[in-house]
Design an enzyme around this catalytic site. Structure first.
Site, short mmCIF file in Angstrom:
data_model
loop_
_atom_site.label_atom_id
_atom_site.label_comp_id
_atom_site.label_asym_id
_atom_site.label_seq_id
_atom_site.Cartn_x
_atom_site.Cartn_y
_atom_site.Cartn_z
N LYS A 1 -15.88 -2.26 2.90
CA LYS A 1 -15.22 -2.64 1.64
C LYS A 1 -16.26 -3.38 0.82
CE LYS A 1 -10.71 -3.58 3.83
NZ LYS A 1 -10.02 -4.67 4.57
N GLU B 1 0.83 -1.22 0.00
CA GLU B 1 0.00 0.00 0.00
C GLU B 1 0.86 1.27 0.00
OE1 GLU B 1 -2.76 -0.42 3.27
OE2 GLU B 1 -3.86 -1.98 2.20
#
Ligand code: 2PG
Ligand code: MG
Length: 375
Positions: free
Chosen positions: A301, A173
């Site tokens: 999500k 990330e």
């Protein structure tokens, strides 16, 4: 809006894995990301594989006039046939087509609140193969009036971390990998945000995604890079509450493993106690967490549940029960900025993304653009 043409293809996500992209009526393009530290209660990303899903969608037709958000339900059954990821990519593309790419506005014409960006600045865990911290993410929580200011603050602190730590590696990330003990990283960040405030006047807090399920084995928490190595459930609860107090953590995600609803209830709710793998964007699990008073915050999500309709129900239920919502990227991301639109259109409190890397920055830039449109 009729789907006159539907195309699907394989693209690469930020981790260079296969992902699915869907194009509706030539202009409306969407894709779905993938996780590495996936919760055991998540929907299957692909029932078979990405090729099967692409092939299925390229031969799929639906005769339906899509007009409102709730019409997306017509596509929900696909989750069981091809998986959560292709279903989400298709629903994103149809939503973009219905709204002519003005998704946040279509979801809520009066939308005016921007989320606070939680920025992943230091990390490890399942997001790297090299030796790193056990804690998956150390997240910055900036304080400022506008979204753009907050995003800039995160970037400035991130650059400062890079300079001072001389870190050579980054996680999936884009967070710096500091191969140090969790406590030493807390100390480092505490000093750094203090310095930052002295120099700029901006206050920055920080928090963590422990992603504790990843190192919970045979009933115990196994650390590699911490003062204490093996912790029982009781000691882990004590450890998390101790870290919250000692380092003034503003946010703790998945401090305990994904089945421990009653353990979460014992974590200090003066801070944001967030459930990700615990809830997996699943309404039944959220209800359980609300009943047990496990959390005051949750990760959202869409591909964890594989339906945008279900995701919206979860967000509404959370807000109704005073649970703060955090829309989140996945570690294997694509260039789709959709979560920026969902954050604004659904009035969500936070967005969790990386600070660095084109797949992360595209979400932040989209929010800055939306902010300019709204204000
Ligand atoms: C998380 C996510 C995103 P992954 O655990 O919160 O940071 O990771 O996408 O690998 O599940
Ligand atoms: Mg998480």
């Amino acid at each position: 809006m009729l789907i006159k043409e539907l195309k699907a293809r394989i693209i690469k996500n930020s981790r260079n894995e296969n992902a699915i992209e869907v194009i509706v009526n030539k202009k409306y393009v969407a894709s779905a990301p993938s996780g590495a530290s996936t919760g055991m209660y998540e929907a299957k990303a692909f029932t078979k594989d990405v090729k099967f899903a692409v092939n299925y969608l390229n031969n799929f037709s639906v005769h339906y006039d899509f007009e409102e958000f709730k019409d997306l339900e017509v596509l929900d059954h696909l989750k069981l046939i091809i998986g959560g990821n292709p279903t989400i990519a298709l629903q994103y593309a149809v939503l973009k087509a219905m709204s002519k790419n003005k998704v946040y506005n279509f979801l809520n014409p009066r939308a005016k609140r921007l989320p606070i960006p939680l920025g992943n600045c230091v990390g490890g865990g399942a997001h790297t193969k090299i030796k790193a911290s056990d804690i998956q993410e150390f997240l910055l929580i900036p304080e400022a009036k506008t979204f753009s200011q907050m995003a800039n603050i995160n970037r400035n602190v991130y650059d400062m971390i890079g300079k001072l730590s001389k870190a050579k590696h980054k996680t999936d990330e884009g967070a710096f990998i500091l191969n140090e003990r969790n406590e030493d990283i807390f100390e480092f960040l505490t000093d750094l945000v203090y310095e930052f405030r002295e120099h700029t006047g901006y206050k920055v807090n920080f928090g963590v995604d422990v992603a504790a399920s990843q190192f919970f084995k045979k009933g115990k928490y196994h650390y590699n890079n911490s003062k204490q190595k093996v912790l029982t459930r009781e000691k882990q609860i004590y450890q998390i509450n101790d870290w919250i107090k000692e380092y003034n953590l503003g946010y703790v995600e998945d401090g305990l493993e994904e089945n421990d609803f009653s353990g979460f209830a014992k974590l200090n709710k003066k801070t944001l106690i967030c459930g990700d793998d615990l809830i997996t964007t699943n309404l039944e699990r959220l209800k359980k967490a609300v009943k047990a008073k496990s959390v005051n915050c949750m990760i959202v999500k869409p591909n964890q549940i594989g339906s945008l309709i279900e995701t919206k129900k979860v967000v509404d239920f959370a807000h109704k029960h005073g649970i703060k919502t955090v829309i989140s990227h996945r570690s294997g991301e694509t260039m789709d900025p959709m979560i920026a639109h969902l954050a604004v259109g659904w009035n969500m409190n936070y967005i969790k993304t990386g600070i660095f890397g084109k797949e992360r920055e595209v979400k932040l830039k989209e929010l800055a653009r939306i902010e300019r449109e709204i204000i």
